[in-house]
Design a protein around this motif. Structure first.
Motif, PDB file in Angstrom:
ATOM      1  N   LYS A  24      51.512  31.405  42.852  1.00 16.83           N
ATOM      2  CA  LYS A  24      52.079  29.982  43.613  1.00 16.83           C
ATOM      3  C   LYS A  24      53.472  30.053  43.396  1.00 16.83           C
ATOM      4  N   VAL A  25      54.014  29.938  42.460  1.00 17.38           N
ATOM      5  CA  VAL A  25      54.934  29.504  42.014  1.00 17.38           C
ATOM      6  C   VAL A  25      55.860  30.300  41.810  1.00 17.38           C
ATOM      7  N   ALA A  26      55.833  30.984  41.547  1.00 19.16           N
ATOM      8  CA  ALA A  26      57.036  33.017  42.305  1.00 19.16           C
ATOM      9  C   ALA A  26      56.440  33.363  42.934  1.00 19.16           C
ATOM     10  N   ASP A  27      56.033  32.887  44.006  1.00 17.30           N
ATOM     11  CA  ASP A  27      56.271  33.736  45.589  1.00 17.30           C
ATOM     12  C   ASP A  27      57.826  32.222  45.758  1.00 17.30           C
ATOM     13  N   HIS A  28      57.682  31.224  45.155  1.00 14.50           N
ATOM     14  CA  HIS A  28      58.606  30.761  45.947  1.00 14.50           C
ATOM     15  C   HIS A  28      59.851  29.846  44.592  1.00 14.50           C
ATOM     16  N   TYR A  29      59.665  30.517  43.566  1.00 16.10           N
ATOM     17  CA  TYR A  29      60.185  30.200  42.471  1.00 16.10           C
ATOM     18  C   TYR A  29      61.228  31.411  41.866  1.00 16.10           C
ATOM     19  N   GLU A  30      61.819  31.286  40.392  1.00 16.27           N
ATOM     20  CA  GLU A  30      62.658  32.769  40.593  1.00 16.27           C
ATOM     21  C   GLU A  30      61.833  32.012  39.110  1.00 16.27           C
ATOM     22  N   ILE A  31      60.677  32.443  38.116  1.00 15.69           N
ATOM     23  CA  ILE A  31      59.973  31.852  36.964  1.00 15.69           C
ATOM     24  C   ILE A  31      61.063  32.277  35.862  1.00 15.69           C
ATOM     25  N   ALA A  32      61.563  32.045  34.844  1.00 20.84           N
ATOM     26  CA  ALA A  32      62.389  32.754  33.820  1.00 20.84           C
ATOM     27  C   ALA A  32      61.910  33.710  32.748  1.00 20.84           C
ATOM     28  N   PRO A  33      62.105  34.883  32.798  1.00 24.70           N
ATOM     29  CA  PRO A  33      61.184  35.074  31.397  1.00 24.70           C
ATOM     30  C   PRO A  33      60.571  35.081  30.307  1.00 24.70           C
ATOM     31  N   ASP A  34      61.380  33.861  29.734  1.00 20.99           N
ATOM     32  CA  ASP A  34      60.680  32.890  28.911  1.00 20.99           C
ATOM     33  C   ASP A  34      60.876  31.859  29.236  1.00 20.99           C
ATOM     34  N   ALA A  35      60.109  31.512  30.119  1.00 20.72           N
ATOM     35  CA  ALA A  35      59.881  29.977  30.587  1.00 20.72           C
ATOM     36  C   ALA A  35      58.592  29.889  29.999  1.00 20.72           C
ATOM     37  N   GLU A  36      58.133  28.714  29.392  1.00 21.78           N
ATOM     38  CA  GLU A  36      56.977  28.039  28.547  1.00 21.78           C
ATOM     39  C   GLU A  36      56.084  27.853  29.448  1.00 21.78           C
ATOM     40  N   ILE A  37      54.868  28.167  29.829  1.00 23.61           N
ATOM     41  CA  ILE A  37      53.920  27.987  30.221  1.00 23.61           C
ATOM     42  C   ILE A  37      52.828  27.368  29.424  1.00 23.61           C
ATOM     43  N   THR A  38      52.696  26.240  30.117  1.00 22.25           N
ATOM     44  CA  THR A  38      52.194  25.517  28.618  1.00 22.25           C
ATOM     45  C   THR A  38      50.438  25.129  29.583  1.00 22.25           C
ATOM     46  N   LEU A  39      48.938  25.119  28.724  1.00 24.35           N
ATOM     47  CA  LEU A  39      47.753  25.055  29.203  1.00 24.35           C
ATOM     48  C   LEU A  39      46.690  23.610  28.589  1.00 24.35           C
ATOM     49  N   GLU A  40      47.237  22.581  29.628  1.00 21.08           N
ATOM     50  CA  GLU A  40      46.379  21.419  28.348  1.00 21.08           C
ATOM     51  C   GLU A  40      44.859  21.984  28.383  1.00 21.08           C
ATOM     52  N   ALA A  41      44.555  21.540  26.914  1.00 20.35           N
ATOM     53  CA  ALA A  41      43.040  22.415  26.967  1.00 20.35           C
ATOM     54  C   ALA A  41      42.074  21.790  25.652  1.00 20.35           C
ATOM     55  N   ASN A  42      40.727  20.951  26.199  1.00 19.40           N
ATOM     56  CA  ASN A  42      40.053  20.004  25.343  1.00 19.40           C
ATOM     57  C   ASN A  42      39.291  21.882  24.370  1.00 19.40           C
ATOM     58  N   PRO A  43      39.017  21.521  23.428  1.00 16.69           N
ATOM     59  CA  PRO A  43      38.861  22.081  22.369  1.00 16.69           C
ATOM     60  C   PRO A  43      36.899  22.810  22.920  1.00 16.69           C
ATOM     61  N   ASP A  44      36.057  22.257  23.565  1.00 16.93           N
ATOM     62  CA  ASP A  44      35.086  23.114  23.994  1.00 16.93           C
ATOM     63  C   ASP A  44      35.503  23.727  25.256  1.00 16.93           C
ATOM     64  N   ASP A  45      36.170  23.430  26.011  1.00 19.99           N
ATOM     65  CA  ASP A  45      36.440  24.816  27.274  1.00 19.99           C
ATOM     66  C   ASP A  45      37.313  26.144  26.153  1.00 19.99           C
ATOM     67  N   LEU A  46      36.949  26.328  25.510  1.00 18.47           N
ATOM     68  CA  LEU A  46      38.081  27.742  24.737  1.00 18.47           C
ATOM     69  C   LEU A  46      36.561  28.549  23.926  1.00 18.47           C
ATOM     70  N   ASP A  47      36.424  29.011  24.288  1.00 24.76           N
ATOM     71  CA  ASP A  47      35.006  30.188  24.221  1.00 24.76           C
ATOM     72  C   ASP A  47      36.009  31.150  23.960  1.00 24.76           C
ATOM     73  N   LYS A  48      35.588  32.666  22.897  1.00 24.31           N
ATOM     74  CA  LYS A  48      35.492  33.774  23.289  1.00 24.31           C
ATOM     75  C   LYS A  48      36.224  34.270  25.321  1.00 24.31           C
ATOM     76  N   ASN A  49      35.577  34.430  25.395  1.00 28.42           N
ATOM     77  CA  ASN A  49      35.560  34.114  27.212  1.00 28.42           C
ATOM     78  C   ASN A  49      36.831  34.264  27.436  1.00 28.42           C
ATOM     79  N   LYS A  50      36.677  32.871  27.783  1.00 27.22           N
ATOM     80  CA  LYS A  50      37.876  31.827  28.000  1.00 27.22           C
ATOM     81  C   LYS A  50      39.321  32.561  27.718  1.00 27.22           C
ATOM     82  N   VAL A  51      39.361  31.915  26.377  1.00 27.76           N
ATOM     83  CA  VAL A  51      40.490  32.701  25.743  1.00 27.76           C
ATOM     84  C   VAL A  51      40.500  34.151  25.858  1.00 27.76           C
ATOM     85  N   ASN A  52      40.506  34.680  26.068  1.00 27.74           N
ATOM     86  CA  ASN A  52      40.562  36.096  25.693  1.00 27.74           C
ATOM     87  C   ASN A  52      40.943  36.012  27.380  1.00 27.74           C
TER      88      ASN A  52
END
Length: 375
Positions: free
Chosen positions: A74-102
């Motif tokens: 949706k951001v890309a629909d309205h803006y140009e996302i720079a090729p080297d843009a930093e895209i950060t996700l805050e995460a709790n350890p219990d959410d980061l199982d193998k399937n989620k990370v992959n």
């Protein structure tokens, strides 16, 4: 830059006063409303090239990879996302199982901010964190094994259970994992939180400010000795690993916040969305923005700049003040800062910059406040 506030958590940490809900019953409606807000506020930012997208909260990792990807799209629909843009996700350890990370590996997310807080089981229980100590370690290894290199982890210090030995062990664990960026904060007691209630009822010891100060100095010393640079009071990075998003905040860059309670800033005004999930969604579905706006006077803009820039290694830039404010502002700053410069080793200055010393960082908020213009 774009900030998404994802207002969902599995459970409430005792110290947290951020806006969130432990019910995800209306998650789909919330995400739809956030898509709508982004469309309605596209023109808030003059610069249409986005170099940073940040998913905060709440706990953004409660979303699926597909839901996160759709928000980025949706951001890309309205803006140009720079090729080297930093895209950060805050995460709790219990959410980061193998399937989620992959699954996240297939999205544009390229940076994780993992809320570790402590590697000690009793500390995590005291905070009412959703993860345990083993999950804290395994989540880091899982993310690294998946090929994510740009990682930051959070630690908290200055709470009753944290001895100096445990504090050093927490820091050393992240050093041993070769985490390139570490954010660390003193435990604070916010009004009406569970921690505030427990302290008032005598069920847990109050926060000791002396302990917090000592452990902050330990933090600075230990991480600096291990090759990290303290480029902001609470943030330490290996060379070339500064957080783009947070650095933009501290250096006065403009940003758009999407979601309930999210703040936005365009240099001359600040706006904040209502901190109520149901009302936020309802108003967006009625094609109305659920926000309040404050126009910033020149005094406000000056105070804002002093507050954020003084927290960084770059400090207050006299040339910036000359370019953006009339000469009275710089004269005022020099006069007020001179009081601290003559007292103790709290501020340093040269011809262009005013920066905090290590001792000054312990009372950064007080110093900044004393340098404000009070209308």
């Amino acid at each position: 830059m774009i900030y998404f506030h994802i207002p969902f958590c599995k459970q409430a940490c005792y110290y947290c006063d951020f806006h969130f809900s432990t019910s995800m019953q209306y998650k789909d409606e919330m995400l739809q409303a956030m898509h709508m807000e982004l469309s309605m506020r596209t023109n808030y930012l003059e610069n249409k090239t986005i170099n940073s997208i940040y998913f905060g909260g709440g706990t953004p990792s409660t979303l699926t990879a597909e839901e996160i990807d759709r928000l980025i799209g949706k951001v890309a629909d309205h803006y140009e996302i720079a090729p080297d843009a930093e895209i950060t996700l805050e995460a709790n350890p219990d959410d980061l199982d193998k399937n989620k990370v992959n699954a996240l590996r297939q999205t544009a997310v390229n940076r994780f901010s993992i809320g570790i807080q402590s590697f000690f089981e009793e500390d995590l229980r005291w905070m009412n964190r959703a993860h345990n100590a083993e999950e804290a370690k395994s989540a880091i290894m899982r993310v690294q094994d998946a090929g994510f290199e740009n990682i930051t982890c959070d630690l908290i210090y200055g709470y009753p259970l944290l001895t100096d030995l445990k504090w050093k062990a927490n820091m050393q664990q992240l050093i041993d994992f070769q985490i390139p960026h570490i954010s660390s904060y003193a435990m604070t007691v916010e009004k009406k939180t569970a921690l505030d209630h427990l302290i008032k009822k005598g069920k847990t010891a109050p926060i000791n400010e002396g302990q917090s100060a000592e452990q902050m100095l330990m933090l600075i010393s230990h991480l600096t000795d291990n090759g990290y640079e303290q480029y902001e009071i609470s943030n330490f990075a290996k060379p070339g690993k500064h957080a783009i998003h947070n650095s933009n905040y501290w250096r006065g860059k403009h940003y758009l916040g999407i979601g309930p309670s999210a703040h936005s800033f365009n240099g001359v005004s600040r706006s904040w969305n209502i901190a109520n999930n149901a009302l936020y969604t309802k108003q967006l579905f009625q094609n109305e923005l659920a926000l309040e706006t404050e126009e910033l006077s020149l005094d406000d803009q000056f105070n804002e700049y002093v507050m954020t820039s003084l927290r960084t290694k770059w400090g207050v830039d006299y040339e910036y003040l000359k370019s953006n404010f009339d000469s009275d502002y710089l004269s005022y700053l020099k006069k007020e800062a001179d009081i601290y410069l003559k007292q103790e080793d709290l501020l340093l200055k040269d011809d262009q910059y005013l920066v905090l010393t290590a001792s000054g960082k312990l009372i950064a908020d007080q110093i900044a406040s004393d340098l404000f213009i009070v209308s």
